[in-house]
Design an enzyme around this catalytic site. Structure first.
Site, PDB file in Angstrom:
ATOM      1  NE  ARG A 172      44.025 -44.992  53.768  1.00  0.00           N
ATOM      2  CZ  ARG A 172      43.817 -46.239  53.433  1.00  0.00           C
ATOM      3  NH1 ARG A 172      42.964 -46.979  54.118  1.00  0.00           N
ATOM      4  NH2 ARG A 172      44.445 -46.762  52.405  1.00  0.00           N
ATOM      5  NE  ARG A 228      52.377 -45.055  69.227  1.00  0.00           N
ATOM      6  CZ  ARG A 228      53.094 -43.957  69.054  1.00  0.00           C
ATOM      7  NH1 ARG A 228      54.087 -43.942  68.189  1.00  0.00           N
ATOM      8  NH2 ARG A 228      52.832 -42.882  69.729  1.00  0.00           N
ATOM      9  CB  SER A 249      17.934 -24.793  76.845  1.00  0.00           C
ATOM     10  OG  SER A 249      16.757 -24.030  76.753  1.00  0.00           O
ATOM     11  CG  ASP A 274      35.194 -28.849  74.882  1.00  0.00           C
ATOM     12  OD1 ASP A 274      35.394 -29.992  74.429  1.00  0.00           O
ATOM     13  OD2 ASP A 274      34.185 -28.179  74.621  1.00  0.00           O
ATOM     14  NE  ARG A 279      31.908 -25.939  72.651  1.00  0.00           N
ATOM     15  CZ  ARG A 279      30.694 -26.268  72.227  1.00  0.00           C
ATOM     16  NH1 ARG A 279      30.180 -25.669  71.197  1.00  0.00           N
ATOM     17  NH2 ARG A 279      29.992 -27.173  72.841  1.00  0.00           N
TER      18      ARG A 279
HETATM   19  O1  F6P Z   1      31.760 -29.296  74.658  1.00  0.00           O
HETATM   20  C1  F6P Z   1      31.947 -30.657  74.494  1.00  0.00           C
HETATM   21  C2  F6P Z   1      31.881 -31.033  73.044  1.00  0.00           C
HETATM   22  O2  F6P Z   1      32.031 -32.446  72.956  1.00  0.00           O
HETATM   23  C3  F6P Z   1      32.877 -30.320  72.128  1.00  0.00           C
HETATM   24  O3  F6P Z   1      34.167 -30.877  72.210  1.00  0.00           O
HETATM   25  C4  F6P Z   1      32.202 -30.508  70.800  1.00  0.00           C
HETATM   26  O4  F6P Z   1      32.604 -29.483  69.905  1.00  0.00           O
HETATM   27  C5  F6P Z   1      30.752 -30.375  71.134  1.00  0.00           C
HETATM   28  O5  F6P Z   1      30.624 -30.701  72.500  1.00  0.00           O
HETATM   29  C6  F6P Z   1      29.817 -31.272  70.367  1.00  0.00           C
HETATM   30  O6  F6P Z   1      28.510 -30.921  70.707  1.00  0.00           O
HETATM   31  P1  F6P Z   1      27.200 -31.768  70.431  1.00  0.00           P
HETATM   32  O7  F6P Z   1      27.042 -32.715  71.583  1.00  0.00           O
HETATM   33  O8  F6P Z   1      26.118 -30.742  70.450  1.00  0.00           O
HETATM   34  O9  F6P Z   1      27.399 -32.450  69.134  1.00  0.00           O
END
Ligand code: F6P
Length: 319
Positions: A244, A154, A73, A127, A171
Site C-alpha cells: 500500500r 507499522r 510570489s 526540507d 523536494r
Molecule cells: O519546501 C517545503 C515543501 O513542503 C516541500 O517539501 C514540498 O515539495 C513543497 O514545499 C510543497 O509546496 P506547496 O506548499 O507549494 O504545495
C-alpha cells in the site's frame, strides 16, 4: 541600523514563529524598531507592513505555521517588482530585512541584496536542503512527525503482513526520508540522491518476509523519480506482497515545533538581528558542527549539499 523588517516566505515550517519571536525581541532589546511584513514577498509588494511590539510575538513560540502568513510570489521573479519592493522598503524606512524561508526565499532575498538592501537569511524549511547549514528550522519536527506516522503504520502493516510505501516531503532532498528511515527502522529508504534498484528492493522485501517479518516499510522521498503509486504497484507485482502507499503530505509541515527546532530558531533569529545591528553585509545564518554560523548570502546559495552516505549505508546495514 534603526529599523528592520522581517518576513516569512515559501512553504511554512514549524519553528518559523519561534524565529520571528527571537527576531522581534532581540531587535527591541537592541533598541531597533521591527516591522513585520505579512504574506512574504507578495505582502511586501502590497505594503502589508506593521510595527511589531514585544507582545506581538507572545504565545507563538510553541505554534506551528507562521503568524506572518506566507506565500509563493511569481511576480517577484521579475526585476520591475524587485525594484518596487525596494521602493516600498525605502518608503517605510526599513534599512535591513530578515527573510525566514528556504532556497527560493533566499534567492528572492539575494535579488533585493543586489539592489542594495541588507538581507539576512534564516533557513526555515522542513526540507533541510540548504548546503551551507547542517540543519534548517522545521526539519527536526517534520522528521518526528514522520516517525509518529511510521509507528502507526507499522502496527497495521504488521497485522496484515503488508508492505507500505510512505512518501515523504523534501523536494529534491532525501534528508527527511533518510533521517526518518534510519530512526524509524525502515526496511528500504529511497532518496533522489541515489538511483532506485528495483531488484534490490524486492530482494529486501522477500528476505524480510521469509525471515518471518510481519511488515515491510519503504520510505520514499518525494523527489525520487517514480510516482509513488506506480512504484507501489510494481513492487506488489514483482514480490506478490500486498503493498500500500501512504502520502502524508502537509501533515509533515504542521504541528508544534520540537525542542530542537525552537532552540535552533531562537538562536538563528537572534543571530540574524545581531548581524544587522553590527552593520554586516547580507548573510545567511546557519549551524555547523553545533555552532551558529553565518556566511555570505550568495555563497550560501551556491553551496552544494553533501549527501550523508555514511548514514545511508548504516540504514541499509541495520535494516
Ligand atoms: O519546501 C517545503 C515543501 O513542503 C516541500 O517539501 C514540498 O515539495 C513543497 O514545499 C510543497 O509546496 P506547496 O506548499 O507549494 O504545495
Amino acid at each position: 541600523m534603526k529599523r528592520i523588517g522581517v518576513l516569512t516566505s515559501g512553504g511554512d515550517a514549524p519553528g518559523m514563529n519561534a524565529a520571528l519571536r527571537a527576531i522581534v525581541r532581540t531587535g527591541l532589546s537592541l533598541e531597533m524598531e521591527v516591522y513585520g511584513i505579512r504574506h512574504g514577498f507578495e505582502g511586501l509588494l502590497e505594503g502589508e507592513i506593521q510595527e511589531m511590539k514585544w507582545s506581538s510575538v507572545g504565545e507563538i513560540l510553541h505554534r506551528g505555521g507562521t503568524i506572518l502568513r506566507t506565500a509563493r510570489s511569481k511576480r517577484f521573479h521579475e526585476e520591475k517588482w524587485q525594484k518596487h519592493a525596494v521602493n516600498i522598503l525605502n518608503t517605510f524606512g526599513i534599512e535591513g530585512l530578515v527573510i525566514i524561508g528556504g532556497n527560493g526565499s533566499f534567492t528572492g532575498g539575494l535579488k533585493l541584496a543586489e539592489q542594495g538592501v541588507t538581507v539576512m537569511g534564516v533557513p526555515g524549511t522542513i526540507d533541510n536542503d540548504l548546503g551551507y547549514t547542517d540543519f534548517t528550522i522545521g526539519f527536526d519536527t517534520a522528521v518526528n512527525t514522520v516517525l509518529d506516522l511510521i509507528s502507526n503504520i507499522r502496527d497495521t502493516s504488521s497485522s496484515h503482513e503488508r508492505a507500505t510505501v510512505i512518501e515523504v516531503m523534501g523536494r529534491h532532498c532525501g534528508d527527511i526520508a533518510l533521517h526518518a528511515g534510519l530512526a524509524g527502522g525502515a526496511d528500504v529508504i529511497l532518496v533522489p540522491e541515489r538511483p532506485v534498484d528495483f531488484n534490490a528492493i524486492c530482494k529486501e522485501m522477500l528476505r524480510g518476509k521469509h525471515a518471518g517479518k510481519g511488515h515491510n516499510l519503504i520510505i520514499k522521498a518525494e523527489g525520487v523519480d517514480i510516482p509513488t503509486q506506480e512504484l507501489t504497484q510494481k513492487l506488489e507485482e514483482m514480490t506478490g506482497i500486498d503493498t500500500r502507499a501512504v502520502v502524508p503530505g502537509y501533515i509533515q509541515r504542521g504541528g508544534s515545533p520540537s525542542q530542537r527546532d525552537r532552540v535552533l530558531a531562537s538562536l538563528m533569529g537572534s543571530k540574524a538581528v545581531q548581524l544587522l545591528y553590527d552593520d554586516m553585509p547580507s548573510r545567511a545564518v546557519g549551524i555547523s558542527s553545533g555552532k551558529i554560523i553565518s556566511c555570505d548570502l550568495k555563497e550560501a546559495l551556491e553551496m552544494e549539499r553533501d549527501f550523508a552516505q555514511n548514514m545511508y549505508d548504516l540504514a541499509v546495514l541495520l535494516s
